[in-house]
Design an enzyme around this catalytic site. Structure first.
Site, PDB file in Angstrom:
ATOM      1  N   HIS A   6      -5.493  -4.491  -1.606  1.00 42.36           N
ATOM      2  CA  HIS A   6      -4.728  -4.289  -0.370  1.00 42.36           C
ATOM      3  C   HIS A   6      -5.212  -5.292   0.680  1.00 42.36           C
ATOM      4  O   HIS A   6      -6.393  -5.346   1.006  1.00 42.36           O
ATOM      5  CB  HIS A   6      -4.892  -2.857   0.145  1.00 42.36           C
ATOM      6  N   ALA A   7      -4.260  -6.064   1.204  1.00 39.83           N
ATOM      7  CA  ALA A   7      -4.595  -7.238   2.007  1.00 39.83           C
ATOM      8  C   ALA A   7      -5.458  -6.931   3.231  1.00 39.83           C
ATOM      9  O   ALA A   7      -6.390  -7.668   3.546  1.00 39.83           O
ATOM     10  CB  ALA A   7      -3.303  -7.932   2.431  1.00 39.83           C
ATOM     11  N   ARG A   8      -5.167  -5.854   3.924  1.00 34.42           N
ATOM     12  CA  ARG A   8      -5.799  -5.619   5.228  1.00 34.42           C
ATOM     13  C   ARG A   8      -7.185  -4.992   5.139  1.00 34.42           C
ATOM     14  O   ARG A   8      -7.866  -4.840   6.149  1.00 34.42           O
ATOM     15  CB  ARG A   8      -4.902  -4.712   6.053  1.00 34.42           C
ATOM     16  N   GLU A   9      -7.623  -4.631   3.939  1.00 36.48           N
ATOM     17  CA  GLU A   9      -8.896  -3.920   3.794  1.00 36.48           C
ATOM     18  C   GLU A   9     -10.032  -4.932   3.657  1.00 36.48           C
ATOM     19  O   GLU A   9     -10.635  -5.087   2.603  1.00 36.48           O
ATOM     20  CB  GLU A   9      -8.796  -2.960   2.596  1.00 36.48           C
ATOM     21  N   ARG A  64      -0.325  -5.091   4.121  1.00 40.30           N
ATOM     22  CA  ARG A  64      -0.951  -4.372   2.996  1.00 40.30           C
ATOM     23  C   ARG A  64      -0.546  -4.922   1.621  1.00 40.30           C
ATOM     24  O   ARG A  64      -1.355  -5.048   0.713  1.00 40.30           O
ATOM     25  CB  ARG A  64      -0.525  -2.901   3.091  1.00 40.30           C
ATOM     26  N   ASN A  81      -1.121  -1.675  -5.629  1.00 41.14           N
ATOM     27  CA  ASN A  81      -1.754  -0.470  -6.159  1.00 41.14           C
ATOM     28  C   ASN A  81      -0.770   0.698  -6.293  1.00 41.14           C
ATOM     29  O   ASN A  81      -1.154   1.865  -6.272  1.00 41.14           O
ATOM     30  CB  ASN A  81      -2.960  -0.060  -5.314  1.00 41.14           C
ATOM     31  N   ARG A  82       0.505   0.362  -6.433  1.00 40.09           N
ATOM     32  CA  ARG A  82       1.541   1.317  -6.843  1.00 40.09           C
ATOM     33  C   ARG A  82       2.328   0.755  -8.022  1.00 40.09           C
ATOM     34  O   ARG A  82       3.287   1.349  -8.469  1.00 40.09           O
ATOM     35  CB  ARG A  82       2.529   1.602  -5.696  1.00 40.09           C
ATOM     36  N   HIS A 132     -11.685  -0.379  -2.190  1.00 36.59           N
ATOM     37  CA  HIS A 132     -10.705  -0.267  -1.096  1.00 36.59           C
ATOM     38  C   HIS A 132     -11.415   0.137   0.197  1.00 36.59           C
ATOM     39  O   HIS A 132     -12.619   0.310   0.241  1.00 36.59           O
ATOM     40  CB  HIS A 132      -9.682   0.827  -1.436  1.00 36.59           C
ATOM     41  N   TYR A 134      -9.917   2.422   3.993  1.00 38.51           N
ATOM     42  CA  TYR A 134     -11.143   3.084   4.388  1.00 38.51           C
ATOM     43  C   TYR A 134     -10.984   4.581   4.124  1.00 38.51           C
ATOM     44  O   TYR A 134      -9.858   5.055   3.987  1.00 38.51           O
ATOM     45  CB  TYR A 134     -11.420   2.855   5.900  1.00 38.51           C
ATOM     46  N   TYR A 184      -5.228  11.610  -1.437  1.00 40.69           N
ATOM     47  CA  TYR A 184      -3.864  12.143  -1.497  1.00 40.69           C
ATOM     48  C   TYR A 184      -3.281  11.711  -2.839  1.00 40.69           C
ATOM     49  O   TYR A 184      -3.718  10.713  -3.408  1.00 40.69           O
ATOM     50  CB  TYR A 184      -2.995  11.612  -0.343  1.00 40.69           C
ATOM     51  N   GLU A 206     -13.456   3.952  -1.633  1.00 45.85           N
ATOM     52  CA  GLU A 206     -12.875   3.699  -0.319  1.00 45.85           C
ATOM     53  C   GLU A 206     -14.055   3.591   0.638  1.00 45.85           C
ATOM     54  O   GLU A 206     -14.719   4.582   0.935  1.00 45.85           O
ATOM     55  CB  GLU A 206     -11.956   4.851   0.115  1.00 45.85           C
TER      56      GLU A 206
HETATM   57 ZN    ZN Z   1      -6.446   0.196  -0.516  1.00 47.54          ZN
END
Ligand code: ZN
Length: 245
Positions: A6-9, A64, A81-82, A132, A134, A184, A206
């Site tokens: 995920h780009a923003r992490e 993301r 990641n989906r 990942h 957070y 989740y 995470e």
């Molecule tokens: Zn992530």
């Protein structure tokens, strides 16, 4: 181990780089790291989602997905990641404009294909770690279903030990358990796919924090986050070494 799906992490690619630096610089002086490197091969993908990560530096810090184009929409990107073939799109979005768009089919994305092909052609991979942020949780399969795996109790015990090791440095509290319960329910995630593919030891981390800074984790927290995460990874790798399969 992969980072930056995920780009923003941003703390995630930072950790992969830290891991390589730390592993190579403590080899020969740190007993455990020396044992690990003498007995295991680590494959590290520092930034899986390269295009998305680059875009967070140039255009949109909170992007993301990746940056792939779609015939049916002017919106860009798939949530990588989906996009894995594990309960694919059971829970992700079918709308290309959504942040959790699962793609047009399982493994439609080049980044996902590259990772799954690598794992398929390296049948000796025994442990898969995907990093990942957070939330401060250590996740075991499954995320796409509330069911637990046959190895659930063992994986949960390892997660317990790993979070304990992590907390020993700065007392950072982590939860652990299946993705569907501690985070989740999601589907099409790399962790579930790898587990279903036969990798028994499977953990999604995470990293910090729990929402104060969120994706914009303060620079002053990069080093402590990396240091404590390293303890969890070493704990897990040591366990693998003692329990081969
Ligand atoms: Zn992530």
């Amino acid at each position: 181990m992969d980072c930056g799906i995920h780009a923003r992490e941003w703390i995630s690619p930072a950790f992969c780089q830290w891991f390589v630096k730390e592993a190579t610089s403590t080899y020969g002086s740190d007993n455990l790291m020396t044992t690990l490197l003498d007995n295991l091969v680590f494959y590290v993908v520092p930034v899986l989602n390269v295009d998305g990560y680059s875009y967070t530096w140039t255009n949109d810090r909170l992007w993301r997905k990746n940056r792939s184009k779609h015939l049916s929409s002017s919106c860009l990107g798939v949530d990588l990641n989906r996009n894995f073939d594990a309960g694919w799109c059971k829970l992700g979005s079918k709308n290309p404009c959504d942040e959790t768009f699962c793609g047009t089919e399982a493994e439609s994305e080049l980044e996902v294909k590259a990772l799954t092909n690598f794992i398929r052609t390296h049948s000796d991979i025994k442990l898969y770690l995907t990093i990942h942020a957070y939330a401060q949780v250590l996740i075991v399969p499954y995320s796409y279903d509330c069911k637990t795996t046959p190895c659930h109790d063992e994986l949960n015990e390892i997660a317990k030990g790993a979070t304990h090791a992590l907390a020993s440095l700065y007392n950072t509290k982590y939860n652990y358990g299946t993705g569907a319960t501690v985070l989740y329910p999601t589907s099409g995630v790399s962790g579930d796919w790898s587990y279903d593919h036969g990798i028994k030891y499977l953990f999604t981390l995470e990293l910090r924090d729990v929402g104060h800074y969120g994706f914009l984790l303060a620079e002053s927290q990069i080093r402590p986050t990396c240091k404590e995460t390293m303890l969890a990874i070493k704990y897990i790798a040591k366990y693998l070494l003692a329990h081969p399969y």
